[in-house]
Motif scaffolding. Structure first.
Motif, PDB file in Angstrom:
ATOM      1  N   SER A  77      -4.329 -24.022 -30.912  1.00 58.20           N
ATOM      2  CA  SER A  77      -4.672 -24.695 -32.571  1.00 58.20           C
ATOM      3  C   SER A  77      -5.741 -25.964 -33.457  1.00 58.20           C
ATOM      4  O   SER A  77      -6.448 -25.991 -32.528  1.00 58.20           O
ATOM      5  N   PRO A 164       1.636 -26.291 -38.804  1.00 56.42           N
ATOM      6  CA  PRO A 164       1.742 -24.512 -38.461  1.00 56.42           C
ATOM      7  C   PRO A 164       1.469 -23.879 -36.864  1.00 56.42           C
ATOM      8  O   PRO A 164       0.306 -24.053 -36.498  1.00 56.42           O
ATOM      9  N   GLU A 166      -0.835 -21.538 -35.450  1.00 53.33           N
ATOM     10  CA  GLU A 166      -2.590 -20.973 -35.969  1.00 53.33           C
ATOM     11  C   GLU A 166      -1.905 -19.456 -35.670  1.00 53.33           C
ATOM     12  O   GLU A 166      -2.036 -18.176 -35.038  1.00 53.33           O
ATOM     13  N   PRO A 167      -2.261 -18.999 -37.284  1.00 52.67           N
ATOM     14  CA  PRO A 167      -2.559 -17.405 -37.190  1.00 52.67           C
ATOM     15  C   PRO A 167      -2.990 -16.588 -36.848  1.00 52.67           C
ATOM     16  O   PRO A 167      -2.343 -15.244 -36.728  1.00 52.67           O
ATOM     17  N   ALA A 168      -4.233 -17.284 -36.304  1.00 54.76           N
ATOM     18  CA  ALA A 168      -4.970 -16.106 -35.661  1.00 54.76           C
ATOM     19  C   ALA A 168      -3.783 -15.113 -34.426  1.00 54.76           C
ATOM     20  O   ALA A 168      -4.505 -14.438 -33.803  1.00 54.76           O
ATOM     21  N   TYR A 170      -0.564 -15.989 -33.946  1.00 57.04           N
ATOM     22  CA  TYR A 170       1.197 -15.304 -33.817  1.00 57.04           C
ATOM     23  C   TYR A 170       1.227 -14.679 -35.227  1.00 57.04           C
ATOM     24  O   TYR A 170       2.460 -14.406 -35.858  1.00 57.04           O
ATOM     25  N   ASN A 171      -0.395 -14.084 -35.804  1.00 55.10           N
ATOM     26  CA  ASN A 171      -0.054 -13.391 -36.816  1.00 55.10           C
ATOM     27  C   ASN A 171      -0.800 -12.111 -36.937  1.00 55.10           C
ATOM     28  O   ASN A 171      -2.013 -12.092 -37.069  1.00 55.10           O
ATOM     29  N   GLU A 173      -1.329  -9.546 -38.450  1.00 54.37           N
ATOM     30  CA  GLU A 173      -2.756  -9.210 -39.816  1.00 54.37           C
ATOM     31  C   GLU A 173      -3.849 -10.331 -39.485  1.00 54.37           C
ATOM     32  O   GLU A 173      -4.211  -9.628 -40.604  1.00 54.37           O
ATOM     33  N   ILE A 174      -4.052 -11.105 -38.562  1.00 50.60           N
ATOM     34  CA  ILE A 174      -4.897 -11.936 -39.161  1.00 50.60           C
ATOM     35  C   ILE A 174      -5.612 -12.436 -38.154  1.00 50.60           C
ATOM     36  O   ILE A 174      -5.257 -11.835 -37.331  1.00 50.60           O
TER      37      ILE A 174
END
Length: 183
Positions: A77, A164, A166-168, A170-171, A173-174
């Motif tokens: 993270s 939160p 880490e978007p890279a 866990y998502n 689309e990012i």
């Protein structure tokens, strides 16, 4: 940094099977299931220099060690790394990190390791600092908003599980995060 979709990792790589908190009866009811989602992407540590810097004071191999027994993929993270870097600056002394990211499979092979260890989610470190007690280090981790600390006989564990995810990782689309914390 190069990432790979977790579902594309060779199926024989049992190191990267994450338990589902919604299905696993051992999941503690006091934990937030949303913080224990399996990542959809991982860093490909085979394509990253292990001695490359991820922050001014830390290298890739201090937080994510890739090898045949631990696996060649990892995550960490950026938000937790920012807190760890702030902690390091506050300590004004080097930190010996004894464990950062651990794949779920590697974690399961460690005696007495927690099944739902935050090491597998990229926001935990085990460490020590010469000349400082673990109790003092726990206070410093708390100062930098650690969500949980645990003192052991040979190290301290601090994690930032309330941050939160880490978007890279866990998502899908990012794209992967880059910037000052991921040099």
């Amino acid at each position: 940094y190069p990432t790979v979709a977790r579902d594309l990792i060779d199926a024989n790589q049992e190191l990267y099977i994450y338990a589902d908190p919604a299905q696993d009866l051992s999941f503690p009811s006091s934990f937030d299931k949303n913080q224990y989602k399996p990542p959809v992407a991982l860093l490909d540590l085979r394509k990253i220099s292990p001695v490359g810097r991820v922050s001014p004071h830390f290298r890739v191999n201090e937080l994510m060690l890739g090898n045949s027994s631990r696996g060649f993929f990892g995550l960490f993270s950026v938000a937790a790394l920012t807190k760890i870097e702030q902690l390091r600056l506050n300590l004004n002394s080097s930190m010996r990190i004894t464990s950062g990211y651990r794949s779920p499979g590697h974690n399961a092979n460690i005696d007495n390791a927690a099944k739902w260890s935050r090491h597998s989610y990229g926001d935990a470190i085990d460490f020590k600092v010469a000349g400082m007690t673990y109790k003092e280090l726990a206070k410093r981790c708390d100062k930098f908003n650690a969500s949980f600390t645990q003192l052991y006989t040979d190290h301290i564990h601090c994690d930032w599980r309330a941050l939160p995810l880490e978007p890279a990782f866990y998502n899908p689309e990012i794209p992967p995060v880059s910037g000052p914390a991921m040099v």
